[in-house]
Design a protein around this motif. Structure first.
Motif, short mmCIF file in Angstrom:
data_model
loop_
_atom_site.label_atom_id
_atom_site.label_comp_id
_atom_site.label_asym_id
_atom_site.label_seq_id
_atom_site.Cartn_x
_atom_site.Cartn_y
_atom_site.Cartn_z
N THR A 29 0.86 -1.18 0.00
CA THR A 29 0.00 0.00 0.00
C THR A 29 0.89 1.23 0.00
O THR A 29 2.12 1.12 -0.12
N LEU A 62 -4.24 -2.83 -2.21
CA LEU A 62 -4.00 -1.78 -3.21
C LEU A 62 -3.03 -2.29 -4.26
O LEU A 62 -3.17 -1.98 -5.46
N ILE A 115 -9.77 4.44 -4.19
CA ILE A 115 -8.73 3.62 -3.56
C ILE A 115 -8.35 4.14 -2.18
O ILE A 115 -7.43 3.62 -1.55
#
Length: 941
Positions: free
Chosen positions: A136, A163, A316
């Motif tokens: 991430t 992610l 996101i």
């Protein structure tokens, strides 16, 4: 219809890993439909191994990056047959578990929105440990591995939506790869997979991790084209990737602000790296900032992102790590690293209070207060080689650096490094800088004991050896002789040597200790330059034993080298290379000690003052060396016994250090580099003897540590004998036989001081009769020449400047009945007083008397009379004006340059030396906490 998988394995110089990787690919329960092997310009057996494995396609490419190899491999692969074609990306050090591909496909078959599936990456050498699982990024765009170097206990198997995932073993939908253009060419290694995953997410697809799919990997993508990587290179690659992504993801309106902030943030982050003890990352901050500012890859990457983006950054946001979460994540990493670094069985160390350290320091404090009690209440100390410091802190610091120095007739040049030490010392009592020397004298013995005690407990786990070391070091003959003689440089060097040993021993392990050792080394050699050769030899020996940590040990000498550079250049231009070893401060003429004096630790031609005791008691002079030798004998016997006791190997470095110190003292006592009038003055050998004594004390500590229960008797014998041998030195200040005494700021008679208080530049010409019948002329300004104004460039000069010749001519005409009118020259030099110093009996006294008669016969000089410093005359008709002067340190470009470079080096060293609890971070990119433009939602990373 079954999904079609094309495996692309990219290898570069990975022959040592390929056997396992190729075997793992061949053993898959669900074999790839096509296998493309890419040799990225290997120089080992990689190409042959790939060819022997029988791939569908074998491609050779000159591209060195993993992403570039995948692109070339895809070009050689057969065309896609449907939307359900997948690419399985592997490198030479990515060995998949037999069920890896099968489990990856099972995960994507039930989730049509998934475009990337990543395996759980395991360590190559420890298959039960997770190397990385999921990635991430923070608000500022720093990449973070969610799981890293953890024992796999299925604790993270419930987490699958990420992610981003790592590139090793990544399964990616071929149509998505081609639509997005694969990995960004501007990100050849670090963050390439992160960036691609982010673009996949913004294109409306999902990225998942599959915990049941495992791939063993050696390291991160930064190791693809290299065997090893330094921390500085890793940090540079990570920062370059972060800055590139920042410029690519940013909104157009914010792009100029990000571009302008690149260099300022590099400066801020460089300081942060220094505070975190990460100097290897400093250079990369500036190189990556400049590279990002002029990168040609930002434009194409921005256009690619804009063309494929379907979702906003808010989509996101839940998958990114908040600042608080990032802080907690890094705190856990530091705790894990600290736990791994801590020894399983910690070494027992003697407690300062429970081990008697506090009582030993208190005892030496009482002895010091009694011995130097006459200094209580004084504002300054003078006598011997000592003089007060400048009256104000501003004047004291103005003496530091390159510029005009008002000593004698004055000169323009660099100051001695010791001047900087005096400036720091005087800053502790900034309201009265000279008071700091008084405090230092009163606290000298307990400070020495404290340093020796802490140094000793690094080598022993017992209380008695440490206590004896504190006593021996605080009552060392060279230390007390330097205190009595006013040799402040040798005193400071003695106080700092134990701390320097502590810091150098730890310097090989961490940057904080290395920087601390560098500051201590600079202070020690600035205070006692004669120690430079011995300390360099010892440091080089330490480097030889720690070759892998030599970069930290080299740093120890850098601040000292910068501090000494101007003086070295100035002395080299004169051809006086050895003059850099000269004692700073006031040069003093004294008899050279013999070899026996030095062996017994006495830097003067005296057996620690026992001659005076013998004369008082009516004992023959031959008794003094016998008494001193007998009292020294227990220390010598125990120190040498360390070579023959268990663990004798530890005593060898200590005794070698003692030998270096003794040789330094011998060399110093025979080296005469300074001039005092018509006489040559040698180097005060006490600094070398302090190093000699340090080695002996170290050997004693090691020997006493071996004695265990029988330590008390030898410890008491050594301690008592070493105390008795210095009784005359301890009693010298009380008996009035010490060269130093309490004084005021003024160094000249009160009449001069009173007038100089309103005329700071008023000159006083001091004439001193010499044994050879000549006169030495010294020019003082104001209330007298202070210690920080003295310069070795003056005391070691063997030629006269034009100004010095004029002063010599003036002194000769004043001290003789020449009939020459000297008023014009007195006005030119702004001299208002003439002082004829006292002289001993013999030729010097006769010369003084002739000079006094000549001065009395000069009509323009008014006799004032006899003072505590000598006979004084006043020039009543001094014309208005000022004393000759020159540019200050900040008044010349060279002065500014020298001061700026020195300040920068010491500022950086000080930042590194400040202790912190942070451990070195080993993730892909160092945590970013800069205060630059933040990224939020639509503003991206």
């Amino acid at each position: 219809m079954q999904p079609r998988v094309t495996a692309i394995l990219v290898a570069r110089d990975g022959a040592e890993f390929l056997d396992r990787t190729l075997a793992a690919v061949a053993s898959q329960l669900r074999l790839p439909d096509a296998v493309v092997y890419v040799d990225a310009g290997s120089s080992d057996a990689t190409s042959a191994l790939l060819a022997a494995a029988g791939p569908t396609q074998l491609v050779s490419t000159t591209r060195r990056s993993f992403g570039g190899g995948v692109t070339d491999g895809l070009h050689a692969a057969s065309p896609a047959e449907s939307e359900d074609d997948w690419l399985w990306l592997l490198s030479h050090d990515s060995a998949p578990h037999p069920r890896a591909l099968s489990n990856l496909l099972s995960a994507v078959e039930i989730a049509p929105s998934v475009a990337i599936a990543g395996p759980k990456l395991m360590r190559w050498d420890r298959p039960d440990t997770i190397a990385e699982y999921g990635e991430t990024m923070t608000r500022f765009g720093a990449s973070i591995a969610l799981v890293e170097n953890e024992l796999d206990q299925a604790q993270h198997d419930l987490q699958s939506d990420f992610l981003a995932v790592g590139s090793a073993g990544m399964l990616v939908r071929r149509s998505v790869w081609q639509a997005l253009g694969g990995f960004d060419p501007a990100l050849p290694s670090v963050d390439a997979a992160l960036d691609f995953s982010v673009r996949v997410r913004l294109a409306g697809h999902r990225v998942i991790g599959v915990p049941t799919a495992r791939v063993a990997t050696v390291g991160g993508p930064e190791l693809f084209d290299r065997r090893t990587i330094s921390y500085g290179t890793r940090a540079r690659l990570g920062r370059a990737a972060q800055l590139h992504r920042r410029l690519v993801y940013s909104r157009a309106i914010m792009l100029p602000l990000h571009w302008l902030s690149l260099v300022p943030l590099a400066i801020v982050r460089a300081i942060i790296h220094l505070i975190r003890k990460e100097p290897g990352a400093v250079g990369g901050e500036f190189s990556t900032a400049l590279r990002a500012a002029f990168s040609r890859g930002v434009g194409p990457a921005r256009r690619n992102l804009r063309r494929n983006r379907k979702l906003g950054w808010k989509a996101i946001r839940p998958l990114r790590m908040s600042t608080a979460e990032a802080r907690e994540h890094h705190a856990q990493q530091r705790e894990t690293a600290a736990a791994a670094a801590s020894p399983a069985v910690p070494r027992t160390r003697v407690g300062f209070l429970s081990g008697g350290g506090a009582w030993t320091v208190l005892l030496t404090a009482i002895i010091g207060i009694i011995s130097f009690g006459p200094l209580l209440g004084a504002s300054a100390v003078s006598g011997g080689a000592l003089a007060p410091l400048s009256a104000t802190i501003g004047t004291l610091w103005s003496s530091v650096g390159y510029g005009w120095h008002q000593i004698n007739v004055g000169f323009t040049g660099p100051s001695d490094p010791f001047t900087a030490v005096l400036a720091v010392l005087g800053s502790f009592t900034f309201w009265s800088p000279s008071l700091s020397i008084v405090v230092l004298y009163l606290a000298a013995l307990p400070l020495a004991a404290l340093g020796a005690w802490w140094c000793a407990v690094r080598f022993t786990e017992r209380a008695w050896p440490a206590a004896v070391a504190a006593i021996l070091w605080s009552l060392a003959p060279p230390f007390l002789s330097s205190l009595n003689g006013g040799h402040l440089g040798a005193v400071i060097a003695h106080l700092l040597l134990p701390w320097l040993v502590i810091a150098v021993l730890a310097a090989a392990r961490n940057w904080s200790a290395s920087a601390g050792a560098a500051l201590l080394f600079a202070a020690v050699v600035a205070s006692a330059p004669s120690l430079i050769p011995a300390l360099l030899v010892a440091l080089i020996a330490w480097m030889v034993t720690h070759p892998r940590r030599i970069h930290r040990l080299i740093m120890v000498v850098i601040p000292a080298a910068v501090l000494f550079a101007p003086v070295v250049v100035a002395q080299a231009m004169r051809g006086h290379w050895l003059a850099i070893l000269t004692d700073p401060g006031i040069a003093v003429v004294q008899d050279a000690p013999s070899g026996w004096h030095l062996v017994l630790g006495s830097p003067a031609a005296s057996f620690t003052g026992w001659e005076s005791v013998g004369s008082m008691l009516g004992i023959a002079d031959a008794t003094a060396p016998v008494v001193a030798a007998v009292l020294f004998l227990p220390l010598a016997v125990v120190a040498l016994a360390a070579l023959f006791l268990p663990g004798s190997r530890r005593a060898v470095p200590a005794l070698v250090l003692a030998l270096l110190g003794f040789l330094t003292a011998v060399f110093s006592s025979h080296l005469q580099l300074s001039l005092v009038g018509s006489q040559a003055a040698g180097i005060w050998p006490a600094a070398g003897l302090s190093l000699y004594w340090l080695g002996l004390v170290g050997a004693v500590v090691i020997a006493l540590d071996v004695f265990k229960r029988g330590v008390i008797v030898p410890a008491l014998v050594v301690g008592i004998a070493s105390t008795l041998v210095v009784i005359p030195l301890l009693a010298a200040p009380l008996a009035g036989t010490s060269a130093i005494q309490a004084s005021s700021q003024a160094q000249l008679p009160a009449f001069v001081t009173a007038e100089a208080s309103t005329k700071p530049g008023l000159g006083t010409l001091e004439l001193t009769a010499q044994p050879d019948g000549g006169l030495a002329a010294t020019l003082h300004r104001g209330t007298g020449t202070t210690l920080d104004e003295y310069s070795t460039l003056v005391t070691t000069s063997t030629t006269l400047t034009a100004a010095q010749k004029e002063l010599a001519t003036l002194a000769g005409n004043i001290a003789s009945r020449s009939g020459l009118d000297i008023a014009a020259e007195l006005d030119k030099q702004h001299i208002g007083f003439v002082l004829l110093a006292d002289a001993p009996a013999g030729a010097a006294r006769e010369t003084r008397q002739r000079a006094a008669d000549a001065l009395d016969g000069n009509a323009i000089l008014a006799p004032i009379g006899d003072t505590s410093q000598g006979l004084l005359w006043h020039y009543d008709n001094l014309a208005p004006g000022t004393a000759p002067t020159g540019d200050s340190t900040l008044g010349t470009p060279l002065g500014i340059l020298i001061l700026g470079v020195t300040a920068l080096v010491f500022f950086v060293t000080l930042l590194l030396a400040v202790p912190t609890s942070r451990g070195r971070r080993r993730s892909t990119v160092a945590e970013t906490t800069d205060e630059g433009p933040s990224f939020d939602e639509d503003d991206s990373v």
